[in-house]
Scaffold this active site. Structure first.
Site, mmCIF file in Angstrom:
data_model
loop_
_atom_site.group_PDB
_atom_site.id
_atom_site.type_symbol
_atom_site.label_atom_id
_atom_site.label_comp_id
_atom_site.label_asym_id
_atom_site.label_seq_id
_atom_site.Cartn_x
_atom_site.Cartn_y
_atom_site.Cartn_z
ATOM 1 N N ARG A 101 0.834 -1.213 0.000
ATOM 2 C CA ARG A 101 0.000 0.000 0.000
ATOM 3 C C ARG A 101 0.862 1.253 0.000
ATOM 4 O O ARG A 101 1.945 1.266 0.579
ATOM 5 C CB ARG A 101 -0.857 0.081 1.279
ATOM 6 N N GLY A 110 -7.845 7.638 -1.687
ATOM 7 C CA GLY A 110 -8.220 7.090 -2.992
ATOM 8 C C GLY A 110 -7.336 7.521 -4.140
ATOM 9 O O GLY A 110 -7.578 7.185 -5.291
ATOM 10 N N MET A 112 -3.952 6.954 -4.556
ATOM 11 C CA MET A 112 -2.859 6.091 -4.981
ATOM 12 C C MET A 112 -3.217 4.628 -4.809
ATOM 13 O O MET A 112 -4.304 4.301 -4.356
ATOM 14 C CB MET A 112 -1.602 6.478 -4.248
ATOM 15 N N ARG A 357 -5.333 6.967 12.576
ATOM 16 C CA ARG A 357 -4.957 8.352 12.257
ATOM 17 C C ARG A 357 -5.958 9.279 12.935
ATOM 18 O O ARG A 357 -7.043 8.844 13.321
ATOM 19 C CB ARG A 357 -4.945 8.587 10.742
ATOM 20 N N HIS A 473 -19.821 44.364 -3.657
ATOM 21 C CA HIS A 473 -20.838 44.904 -2.759
ATOM 22 C C HIS A 473 -21.662 43.787 -2.135
ATOM 23 O O HIS A 473 -21.857 43.723 -0.921
ATOM 24 C CB HIS A 473 -21.730 45.880 -3.525
ATOM 25 N N ARG A 579 -19.404 52.166 8.129
ATOM 26 C CA ARG A 579 -19.417 52.805 6.793
ATOM 27 C C ARG A 579 -20.627 53.729 6.713
ATOM 28 O O ARG A 579 -21.734 53.266 6.518
ATOM 29 C CB ARG A 579 -19.515 51.746 5.699
ATOM 30 N N ARG A 635 -16.267 56.090 9.837
ATOM 31 C CA ARG A 635 -15.573 56.558 8.639
ATOM 32 C C ARG A 635 -16.416 57.613 7.943
ATOM 33 O O ARG A 635 -17.608 57.413 7.715
ATOM 34 C CB ARG A 635 -15.322 55.392 7.686
ATOM 35 N N GLU A 762 -5.273 52.707 2.290
ATOM 36 C CA GLU A 762 -5.812 51.822 1.256
ATOM 37 C C GLU A 762 -5.284 52.153 -0.128
ATOM 38 O O GLU A 762 -5.803 51.674 -1.138
ATOM 39 C CB GLU A 762 -7.349 51.788 1.291
ATOM 40 N N SER A 781 -6.012 52.447 9.816
ATOM 41 C CA SER A 781 -6.762 51.208 9.646
ATOM 42 C C SER A 781 -6.559 50.771 8.197
ATOM 43 O O SER A 781 -6.854 51.535 7.271
ATOM 44 C CB SER A 781 -8.248 51.454 9.932
ATOM 45 N N GLY A 783 -7.311 49.414 4.907
ATOM 46 C CA GLY A 783 -8.486 49.052 4.098
ATOM 47 C C GLY A 783 -8.005 48.131 2.998
ATOM 48 O O GLY A 783 -7.722 48.546 1.874
ATOM 49 N N THR A 784 -7.878 46.885 3.359
ATOM 50 C CA THR A 784 -7.199 45.960 2.447
ATOM 51 C C THR A 784 -8.047 45.574 1.235
ATOM 52 O O THR A 784 -7.524 44.977 0.306
ATOM 53 C CB THR A 784 -6.756 44.695 3.210
ATOM 54 N N ASP A 786 -9.536 47.886 -0.746
ATOM 55 C CA ASP A 786 -9.021 48.820 -1.740
ATOM 56 C C ASP A 786 -7.517 48.676 -1.915
ATOM 57 O O ASP A 786 -7.008 48.795 -3.024
ATOM 58 C CB ASP A 786 -9.386 50.261 -1.350
ATOM 59 N N CYS A 848 -9.401 46.732 8.531
ATOM 60 C CA CYS A 848 -10.859 46.663 8.449
ATOM 61 C C CYS A 848 -11.340 46.168 7.092
ATOM 62 O O CYS A 848 -12.524 46.147 6.818
ATOM 63 C CB CYS A 848 -11.495 47.997 8.797
ATOM 64 N N TYR A 868 -5.335 45.522 16.256
ATOM 65 C CA TYR A 868 -6.638 44.864 16.184
ATOM 66 C C TYR A 868 -6.995 44.483 14.760
ATOM 67 O O TYR A 868 -6.398 44.978 13.800
ATOM 68 C CB TYR A 868 -7.739 45.766 16.775
HETATM 69 C C1 PEP Z 1 -11.378 48.602 2.318
HETATM 70 O O1 PEP Z 1 -11.159 49.169 1.261
HETATM 71 O O2 PEP Z 1 -10.717 47.614 2.725
HETATM 72 C C2 PEP Z 1 -12.480 49.037 3.186
HETATM 73 C C3 PEP Z 1 -12.656 48.478 4.371
HETATM 74 O O3 PEP Z 1 -13.323 49.972 2.670
HETATM 75 P P1 PEP Z 1 -14.494 49.630 1.640
HETATM 76 O O4 PEP Z 1 -14.595 48.149 1.530
HETATM 77 O O5 PEP Z 1 -15.695 50.264 2.193
HETATM 78 O O6 PEP Z 1 -13.985 50.289 0.405
HETATM 79 MG MG MG Z 2 -12.059 51.127 0.925
#
Ligand code: PEP
Ligand code: MG
Length: 892
Positions: A101, A110, A112, A357, A473, A579, A635, A762, A781, A783-784, A786, A848, A868
């Site tokens: 085996r 499943g 090999m 296992r 959105h 927002r 914001r 951002e 903060s 804004g990952t 954007d 955020c 945070y």
């Molecule tokens: C972002 O851009 O990460 C953010 C939190 O702002 P929004 O999503 O409202 O553009």
């Molecule tokens: Mg943004």
């Protein structure tokens, strides 16, 4: 050869010998390491040996051949098995049979190959028949072996073997394999051998050593099979790990009524209950349990009785062996300190362990098992926290589909917001709202959603869009509301005019029922039953333990009172992002907002703003009250303008009425405001720079609300946040405006409230200029959403079209809108954190974007030293657990 001894590649186990152990998983594979471990603690494991994963690499390096040293080592390994079993490999009177085996470091179910009953040939089959006293068993084993070997090692078409078996049964006029007798199997063996010769051009190998090397080569070969390659790609398993090969004495669960084979879990893998859970079959081989030809029976009497099943449990048929098995379960659990998934065989009353296992389990079971084991003193509370996959908590917080129900999947999109929902398809938000108010369950189906759909999304049980990625959105808002959502289901064609959608030749009209699984992205026709979540006391206990281990604070992204309350209940320690534009889409307010946006001059805007001020003030006051004692980051307006512009005739008419301007003028103004690329357009602080009165009104609303609530005895902690800043002067201007407004309000009110001013980071430029920007910001903060969009140059709204392809091709390890792109976006965050703190040592840092609720991104935030993370309400518990795990792992 330079005379140095070759490194060892064969590791024996069984009969009191154990050359390896559980710690040797990389070398021996999961299966081999655990067999060695079981043998070393004295459990009954059929003797055998493991050829290490290193040999797999060597096999390929040497042009798919074996070094001589391996032949000598394997000969030793075989001698080890012979010594313990008292049988000889290839011996006609007392033959040793083995299984061969695969076994990689991680289980690849499943994927090999396996060969059983190896060592049988025309002579040894007679020895097996005589030795077992059961010729039928011997000839059945031989034909199984030829069939498996021909398929796995010789690569022959298994269809012709199955066909020959069917003919044999037809000739005899029976339906079941079990109705065939020794002579029938013997005839079938002859036929199988003919088939091999016809298709392979050579007779079936009679030399047992040739058989063995063929099988070992086939197992190594299966590592490079197409299906294994695909599996590795999907599960990020490196190709150079290789597989080990386990050669082990055969034991037989099909030697009559005192023989059996089964699988078991030491605790219930779906509920986590502390009760053995498993199935077995009398007089059967392992593959019979898996193949589903016979219905397996319950292991325990309690489980059988609960299910109302008649067929006796193993506890009842083989009580003595069952007692031994139960003792082994306890032993294994105590030894591995985790719930185990076990395979065993009983050969004529003798129990043999074939595998153990850590068992896969549902989220509910994972939670219960972790908490129970900590309470039993088997693991520490910290280990319990590390045992539960944070993402799996989704399963506990949202309704899920009944796993037993049938699903007619008609399309697949992105798993944008978890949970399951079913209801009637409706294609516009107003109808969704009306029908929901009438008590109907609605699924809102849109090409994509915009802020104008908020009321429809709120009223719906679930949301489906044809376009849009994981931070579109629809995705962001649905997650915030805790509504299941499938986004970017590109195969769906939506026809708003005729109120229908088409997918794969099916037409779904308004009112037809569909089901969504936001956890998998599946869209199903009709109603699939769902199961409501139940939060157990274990959940609270684990969360308490998690909180004790975490450094990162966890806030929430919320703006409605309901979301704020839900988030607080889930343990949010403040609001990381409110927002404000989401608060404008109430049908009552939108006209005033449109009036503000469409105004030609400051006076026109102020007229609209005067109407908005009291509404904003009371919203903020309510949020401050709900979040008493906790920071609230508000914001200032960040609207891509197109989201606010009127579209319909009626909407223009309404705004015209409110602002005493004619429709034609308004329409012209809307045309002037339209942008080719609104996401990079007149939004964020750019709006506050060009129309300062908007931010001034918002700042006034915040401070007036703060004073109002402070007067009630609980001073709030407002943090005013400026979006989409790219340069320090932008922030300086707006900071000034905010401070001036605060001073004015505090003067008017005769009372001051502490507050902070900060900015979102951002844009890449903001990250690079963080040192200067921090002069005017008390917090950043990230804004990952954007920042990912602007760093990668990938639109967060349209990416769905190609991202899946990119991820499948490995161009992105994961969707960068879901899990942070550590090398690009992550690097910018590190730079910004470092430069910002160099300017202001107590600069508060948070995130955020949607990544704030993603466990891998949270681990990054821990490492980058943020203060945070902020996640949508339903992801707050996930973030708490992920933050704790990141901190505990960093400690090790
Ligand atoms: C972002 O851009 O990460 C953010 C939190 O702002 P929004 O999503 O409202 O553009
Ligand atoms: Mg943004």
């Amino acid at each position: 050869m330079n005379g140095e001894p070759e490194a060892r590649t064969v590791y024996r186990f069984g009969g009191g010998v154990s050359d390896g152990g559980a710690g040797d998983r990389n070398l021996l594979g999961g299966k081999g390491a655990n067999l060695a471990e079981m043998a070393s603690i004295g459990l009954p494991v059929p003797p055998g040996f493991t050829i290490s994963t290193e040999m797999c690499a060597r096999y390929y390096e040497e042009g798919e051949s074996f070094p001589d040293s391996l032949r000598a080592e394997v000969a030793n390994g075989i001698a080890h098995i012979e010594g313990i079993t008292g049988r000889s490999f290839g011996d006609a009177s007392n033959p040793l049979l083995v299984s061969v085996r695969s076994g990689a470091r991680v289980s690849m179910p499943g994927m090999m190959d396996t060969v059983l009953n190896l060592g049988l040939n025309d002579a040894t089959v007679e020895g097996l028949a005589a030795g077992s006293g059961d010729p039928r068993f011997a000839w059945d084993s031989y034909r199984r072996f030829i069939q498996m070997y021909s398929d796995v090692v010789l690569g022959l078409d298994h269809g012709s073997f199955e066909e020959a078996l069917e003919i044999a049964k037809e000739d005899k006029g029976v339906h079941l394999d079990t109705d065939l007798e020794a002579a029938d199997w013997q005839r079938l063996v002859a036929r199988y051998k003919e088939l091999v010769e016809e298709e392979w051009g050579r007779p079936f190998p009679q030399d047992v050593h040739e058989q063995l090397w063929g099988a070992v080569g086939a197992v190594f070969g299966s590592w490079q099979s197409e299906r294994a390659k695909v599996y590795r790609r999907l599960h990020s398993i490196p190709a150079d790990w290789g597989t080990a090969v386990n050669v082990q004495a055969m034991v037989f669960g099909n030697m009559g009524d005192s023989s059996a084979t089964g699988v078991a879990f030491t605790r219930d893998p779906s509920t986590g209950e502390r009760a053995y859970y498993g199935e077995y079959l009398i007089n059967a081989q392992g593959e019979d349990v898996v193949a589903g030809i016979r219905t397996p029976q319950y292991l325990t009497r309690a489980a059988r009785e609960r299910a109302g099943a008649k067929a006796p449990s193993m506890e009842e048929t083989l009580p003595e062996v069952y007692g031994q098995l139960a003792a082994v379960f306890d032993r294994l659990e105590a030894h591995y300190r985790d719930m185990q998934d076990i395979e065993f065989t009983v050969e004529r009353g003798h129990l043999w362990m074939l595998q153990t296992r850590s068992g896969k389990r549902t989220a509910k079971a994972a939670l219960k098992i972790a908490v129970d084991m900590a309470r039993e003193g088997v693991i520490s509370e910290e280990e319990a926290v590390l045992r539960v996959d944070p993402s799996a908590l989704d399963q506990l917080l949202h309704p899920t589909l009944d796993p037993g129900a049938e699903r007619n999947v008609i399309a697949k999109g992105l798993p944008a917001s978890p949970g399951a929902a079913c209801g009637k398809a409706v294609f516009d938000s107003d109808t969704a709202e009306q029908r929901a108010a009438g008590g109907e369950a609605i699924i809102l189906v849109r090409i994509e959603t915009s802020p104008e759909d908020i009321h429809g999304m709120h009223a719906a049980k679930g949301i489906l869009t044809a376009r849009g990625g994981m931070t579109s959105h629809a995705a962001v808002v649905a997650r915030g509301m805790g509504r299941p959502c499938v986004s970017g289901a590109g195969a769906i064609a939506i026809d708003y005019k005729n109120k229908l959608m088409r997918v794969g030749g099916i037409e779904i009209r308004e009112g037809d029922v569909i089901t969504l699984d936001g956890t998998t992205g599946e869209v199903m026709l009709g109603q699939v039953p769902t199961i409501q979540p139940e939060l157990s006391g274990d959940f609270g206990t684990l969360m308490e333990w998690a909180d004790a281990g975490r450094r990162l604070m966890v806030r929430t992204n919320a703006e409605t009172p309901a979301d704020c309350r839900a988030a607080r209940e889930f343990g949010a320690e403040g609001i990381g992002l409110c927002r404000t534009e989401h608060m404008f889409f109430d049908p009552e307010r939108i006209t005033n907002v449109r009036q503000m946006i469409l105004a030609y001059d400051e006076a026109g805007r102020r007229a609209a703003l005067d109407k908005l001020l009291p509404e904003q003030r009371s919203d903020f006051a309510e949020i401050f009250r709900i979040m008493t004692g906790l920071p609230v980051t508000i914001r200032l307006l960040d609207p891509p303008l197109h989201e606010f512009l009127p579209h319909e005739e009626e909407e223009f008419a309404e705004v015209a009425r409110a602002s005493s301007v004619d429709v034609e003028t308004l329409r012209r103004r809307a045309g002037e405001l339209a942008e080719a690329n609104p996401m990079l357009g007149h939004r964020g602080c750019r709006l506050g720079i060009t129309y300062p009165e908007i931010y001034e009104m918002q700042a006034r609303a915040i401070f007036e609300a703060a004073v109002e609530v402070a007067r009630e005895g609980a001073p709030p902690l407002p943090e005013v946040m400026v979006p989409l800043v790219g340069t320090r002067p932008e922030l300086s201007i707006i900071r000034n405006l905010i401070e001036r407004t605060a001073d004015t309000v505090f003067e008017e009110q005769g009372m001051r409230v502490d507050y902070m001013i900060g900015t979102m980071i951002e844009l890449p430029r903001a990250a690079l200029q963080a040192g200067a920007i921090a002069e005017d910001a008390e917090f950043f903060s990230f804004g990952t959403n954007d920042l990912t969009q602007t760093t990668l140059g990938v639109s967060r709204d349209d990416a769905g079209r190609f991202l899946t392809h990119y991820v499948e091709k490995g161009l992105y390890a994961r969707d960068p809108f879901v899990s942070i792109d550590v090398e690009g976006v992550g690097e910018l965050i590190r730079i910004a954190a470092e430069r910002g703190r160099a300017t202001r040592s107590n600069l508060k840092l948070g995130i955020c974007g949607e990544h704030g609720g993603d466990p891998a991104s949270i681990a990054f935030c821990e490492e980058a030293g943020l203060d945070y993370v902020s996640a949508s309400p339903y992801r707050v518990p996930i973030a708490r657990l992920a933050a704790a795990q990141a901190a505990l792992r960093a400690k090790d």
